[in-house]
Design an enzyme around this catalytic site. Structure first.
Site, PDB file in Angstrom:
ATOM      1  N   HIS A 148       0.823  -1.216   0.000  1.00  0.00           N
ATOM      2  CA  HIS A 148       0.000   0.000   0.000  1.00  0.00           C
ATOM      3  C   HIS A 148       0.853   1.260   0.000  1.00  0.00           C
ATOM      4  CE1 HIS A 148      -3.188   2.654   2.073  1.00  0.00           C
ATOM      5  NE2 HIS A 148      -3.312   2.705   0.772  1.00  0.00           N
ATOM      6  N   ASN A 180      -4.931   4.283   7.110  1.00  0.00           N
ATOM      7  CA  ASN A 180      -6.292   4.716   6.779  1.00  0.00           C
ATOM      8  C   ASN A 180      -7.282   4.534   7.921  1.00  0.00           C
ATOM      9  OD1 ASN A 180      -5.684   5.739   4.321  1.00  0.00           O
ATOM     10  ND2 ASN A 180      -6.106   3.849   3.201  1.00  0.00           N
TER      11      ASN A 180
END
Ligand code: CAA
Length: 281
Positions: free
Chosen positions: A138, A188
């Site tokens: 990511h 996140n």
């Protein structure tokens, strides 16, 4: 590893292709339409141009980097790749379909990484016959600038795949952090609820967008305020992540802000559509 296929030539995919090419890899950059591929290549060209203008890259280096990236539409043109990095739309069904296709096309030793920002690696791995070779990789936006890559282990990801990807991240000049799969991973899970809360503050009229952002820039030393950051990330991406957190945890503290939802419905997705919490024309 020498060669990589990047799926998706959008904001993240083009940035990922750029950093791989800058690190000396041969890169295939694939999207479903040639104009999308060309848009991604134009972005990379502009980014490298900026580095040349700043004296951080020679013109020859720039040409070599560009020369290492081949834009394609047909996946089968990507020959002998060691790794596929998927950076397509944040939709689990679409991603599953693509992973199943990849599994048919590429030999069993090719590693499949996903740049998903919150979806389950295990879910994606389960549609392949190589779950031990599926992993989360990511990156953060803007990819050429941000130092972090979250390396996410699914339930079946092997230690060998995990080590290979951590080494690779270092080769790209970035820093890996290890994450055991959980919705939103680490960044996140923290960042997007903050953005969601900023949207609530705006919706409730507690402060203007400018003042919310100034407050967090000057009061918490964030490089940019949460609403400007949401525009950079894409409001559709922020909403998709909040929806995943809400669904997976079943806790209303992750309820997406109605204003965020309304803006996505209106197509005000942030910088990429020239309009989000701010106007970009
Ligand atoms: N592409 C490439 N390079 C870029 C860039 C881009 N889109 N935007 C800025 N840069 C470069 C600039 O060229 C500049 O480079 P030099 O230092 O070599 O001159 C450097 O970044 C700093 O840029 P600026 O001076 O223009 O502006 P700044 O100092 O305000 O930095 C920023 C801009 C890097 C975007 C900074 O504001 C920042 O770090 N913001 C927070 C970004 C962030 O939190 N990203 C994570 C989002 S979450 C995510 O991506 C994950 C997800 O799944 C949703």
């Amino acid at each position: 590893m020498k060669s990589v296929l990047v799926l998706g030539a959008g904001t993240m995919g083009s940035g990922i292709a750029q950093v791989f090419a800058q690190a000396g890899f041969k890169v295939f950059l694939r999207d479903i339409e040639i104009n999308l591929v060309e848009k991604g290549l134009t972005t990379i060209n502009k980014n490298l141009e900026r580095l040349v203008n700043k004296g951080k890259l020679t013109l020859e280096d720039k040409q070599e980097i560009i020369g290492r990236i081949k834009g394609i539409v047909n996946i089968e043109e990507a020959q002998n790749v060691d790794l596929v990095v998927e950076g397509i739309v944040e939709n689990i069904e679409v991603k599953k379909k693509v992973f199943a296709e990849l599994d048919e096309i590429f030999p069993a030793n090719t590693i499949f990484a996903t740049n998903t920002s919150s979806l389950s690696i295990t879910d994606l791995a389960a549609v392949t016959k190589r779950p031990e070779k599926v992993i989360g990789m990511h990156f953060f936006n803007p990819v050429p600038v941000m130092q972090l890559v979250e390396v996410i282990k699914g339930v079946a990801t092997s230690e060998e795949t995990y080590q290979t990807i951590c080494d690779l991240v270092r080769q790209l000049g970035k820093t890996p952090v290890t994450v055991n799969e959980a919705p939103g991973f680490v960044v996140n899970r923290l960042l997007i609820p903050m953005i969601n809360e900023a949207a609530y503050l705006l919706m409730e009229g507690v402060a203007t967008a400018e003042d919310i952002d100034t407050a967090m820039r000057l009061g918490a030393n964030h490089p940019m305020g949460p609403l400007a950051l949401a525009d950079l990330i894409g409001l559709d991406v922020c909403l998709a992540i909040m929806e995943t957190l809400h669904k997976e945890f079943g806790d209303d503290k992750y309820r997406p802000c109605p204003l965020l939802r309304k803006m996505v419905r209106a197509g005000h997705l942030g910088r990429k559509t020239q309009r989000g919490f701010y106007q970009y024309t």
